[in-house]
Design an enzyme around this catalytic site. Structure first.
Site, PDB file in Angstrom:
ATOM      1  N   GLU A  32     -17.626 -12.437   9.926  1.00  0.00           N
ATOM      2  CA  GLU A  32     -17.156 -11.912  11.202  1.00  0.00           C
ATOM      3  C   GLU A  32     -18.036 -10.790  11.756  1.00  0.00           C
ATOM      4  O   GLU A  32     -17.547  -9.713  12.107  1.00  0.00           O
ATOM      5  CB  GLU A  32     -15.701 -11.456  11.096  1.00  0.00           C
ATOM      6  CG  GLU A  32     -14.735 -12.577  10.743  1.00  0.00           C
ATOM      7  CD  GLU A  32     -13.276 -12.166  10.815  1.00  0.00           C
ATOM      8  OE1 GLU A  32     -13.001 -10.967  11.043  1.00  0.00           O
ATOM      9  OE2 GLU A  32     -12.406 -13.038  10.630  1.00  0.00           O
ATOM     10  N   ASN A  83     -13.254 -18.496  11.183  1.00  0.00           N
ATOM     11  CA  ASN A  83     -11.958 -17.900  10.867  1.00  0.00           C
ATOM     12  C   ASN A  83     -11.095 -17.954  12.119  1.00  0.00           C
ATOM     13  O   ASN A  83     -11.495 -17.433  13.162  1.00  0.00           O
ATOM     14  CB  ASN A  83     -12.111 -16.440  10.434  1.00  0.00           C
ATOM     15  CG  ASN A  83     -12.841 -16.284   9.119  1.00  0.00           C
ATOM     16  OD1 ASN A  83     -13.025 -17.241   8.383  1.00  0.00           O
ATOM     17  ND2 ASN A  83     -13.260 -15.067   8.814  1.00  0.00           N
ATOM     18  N   TYR A  89      -2.530 -14.130  15.361  1.00  0.00           N
ATOM     19  CA  TYR A  89      -3.129 -13.007  16.082  1.00  0.00           C
ATOM     20  C   TYR A  89      -3.266 -13.318  17.568  1.00  0.00           C
ATOM     21  O   TYR A  89      -3.322 -12.401  18.394  1.00  0.00           O
ATOM     22  CB  TYR A  89      -4.497 -12.652  15.499  1.00  0.00           C
ATOM     23  CG  TYR A  89      -4.415 -12.138  14.072  1.00  0.00           C
ATOM     24  CD1 TYR A  89      -3.625 -11.040  13.743  1.00  0.00           C
ATOM     25  CD2 TYR A  89      -5.127 -12.746  13.048  1.00  0.00           C
ATOM     26  CE1 TYR A  89      -3.530 -10.572  12.451  1.00  0.00           C
ATOM     27  CE2 TYR A  89      -5.056 -12.290  11.740  1.00  0.00           C
ATOM     28  CZ  TYR A  89      -4.254 -11.201  11.457  1.00  0.00           C
ATOM     29  OH  TYR A  89      -4.177 -10.745  10.158  1.00  0.00           O
ATOM     30  N   GLU A 121     -10.997 -19.491   7.176  1.00  0.00           N
ATOM     31  CA  GLU A 121      -9.748 -18.720   7.107  1.00  0.00           C
ATOM     32  C   GLU A 121      -8.775 -19.274   8.134  1.00  0.00           C
ATOM     33  O   GLU A 121      -9.142 -19.502   9.281  1.00  0.00           O
ATOM     34  CB  GLU A 121      -9.965 -17.235   7.409  1.00  0.00           C
ATOM     35  CG  GLU A 121     -10.597 -16.414   6.307  1.00  0.00           C
ATOM     36  CD  GLU A 121     -10.620 -14.928   6.639  1.00  0.00           C
ATOM     37  OE1 GLU A 121      -9.767 -14.484   7.456  1.00  0.00           O
ATOM     38  OE2 GLU A 121     -11.479 -14.218   6.106  1.00  0.00           O
ATOM     39  N   LYS A 185      -0.453 -13.133   3.396  1.00  0.00           N
ATOM     40  CA  LYS A 185      -0.838 -14.496   3.768  1.00  0.00           C
ATOM     41  C   LYS A 185      -0.987 -15.422   2.563  1.00  0.00           C
ATOM     42  O   LYS A 185      -1.403 -16.573   2.713  1.00  0.00           O
ATOM     43  CB  LYS A 185      -2.129 -14.480   4.574  1.00  0.00           C
ATOM     44  CG  LYS A 185      -1.992 -13.863   5.964  1.00  0.00           C
ATOM     45  CD  LYS A 185      -3.241 -14.054   6.779  1.00  0.00           C
ATOM     46  CE  LYS A 185      -3.069 -13.449   8.162  1.00  0.00           C
ATOM     47  NZ  LYS A 185      -2.997 -11.984   8.134  1.00  0.00           N
TER      48      LYS A 185
END
Length: 212
Positions: A32, A83, A89, A121, A185
Site C-alpha cells: 500500500e 487490498n 471501509y 487482503e 478480521k
C-alpha cells in the site's frame, strides 16, 4: 535517496534469507505505497529491477490500494496484488455492492495491464459470538456473507489467480476508535477458536482441493 537505499537493502536481506524456502513463490516489494505520486515510478523501477537481479527465477509484485487509472507503477510488476474492503471501509454495511464493485474494478485492472491478479487482503472485523439476521457489521454472519460475495467474483474471472483472506486470526493493534481490542478480521480468535468463517473457508478450500 536514503529511503530508497534502505529499501534496496531490505530486499537484499529478504531474498538472501528466504530464497531457498519452498513456500516462497514470488517477492512482494511493498504494501500500500503512495503509488499515485509522481516520484513512485522511478523509485519502484529501481526496487523491482534490483529484486529481479537478486532472484530472476520468481515473479515480483507490489501490493497496491490505488485505482488502476491513478497507480503509476503496476506495469513494472509481474502480478497485480490488491487490498480491497468493499462494504467495510467503503460503503460500510452495504453487502449488495461487493460483487458489483469488485468485478468492475478487477476488469479495469485486467483491461489496463493484462496481468494475473491476486486479492491479497479482503475481510471484515468480526466479534466472535455476535450474530444477527439480516447480517450487520461485526457479526459472524456479515463476515461470512461478505467473503461469499467476493468468492463469487473470483470464481467467475479466470485471471484472478489467488485469494488471501485478511486475516488468519485476530491480533493486537494500537488503540483507536476503529478497533475493539485489536483487529478482529480473523477467521479465528486470538486464542485460535474458529469463527463461522473458518468453517466456510474449509468447505471452500476442500471443494477446490486446496486442503488436500
Amino acid at each position: 535517496k536514503q529511503t530508497l537505499d534502505h529499501h534496496l537493502t531490505v530486499m537484499e536481506e529478504l531474498v538472501q534469507r528466504d530464497k531457498n524456502h519452498p513456500s516462497v513463490v514470488m517477492w512482494s516489494v511493498g504494501n500500500e505505497p503512495s503509488s499515485e505520486q509522481e516520484g513512485a515510478r522511478p523509485y519502484f523501477e529501481k526496487v523491482a529491477a534490483r529484486t529481479r537481479e537478486l532472484d530472476p527465477s520468481r515473479p515480483v509484485t507490489l501490493v497496491v490500494h490505488r485505482e488502476p487509472e491513478s497507480c503509476q507503477v503496476t506495469d513494472l510488476f509481474d502480478v497485480i496484488a490488491l487490498n480491497r474492503y468493499y462494504s467495510w471501509y467503503t460503503d460500510p454495511g452495504s453487502l449488495e455492492v461487493v460483487e458489483i464493485q469488485t468485478e468492475e474494478e478487477l476488469k479495469r485492472w485486467r483491461a489496463k495491464h493484462n496481468k494475473p491478479i491476486i486479492m491479497t487482503e479482503y475481510g471484515a472485523d468480526t466479534i466472535a459470538g455476535f450474530h444477527q439476521e439480516p447480517p450487520v457489521m461485526f457479526t459472524e454472519e456479515y463476515q461470512v456473507e461478505m467473503l461469499e460475495h467476493y468468492h463469487k467474483v473470483f470464481d467467475k474471472l479466470d485471471f484472478v489467480i489467488g485469494e488471501h483472506v485478511w486475516n488468519f486470526a485476530d491480533f493486537a493493534t494500537k488503540q483507536g476508535a476503529g478497533r475493539v481490542l485489536g483487529n478482529k478480521k480473523g477467521a479465528f480468535t486470538r486464542d485460535r477458536q474458529p469463527k463461522m468463517l473458518a468453517h466456510t473457508l474449509r468447505s471452500r478450500w476442500n471443494a477446490t482441493g486446496e486442503c488436500d
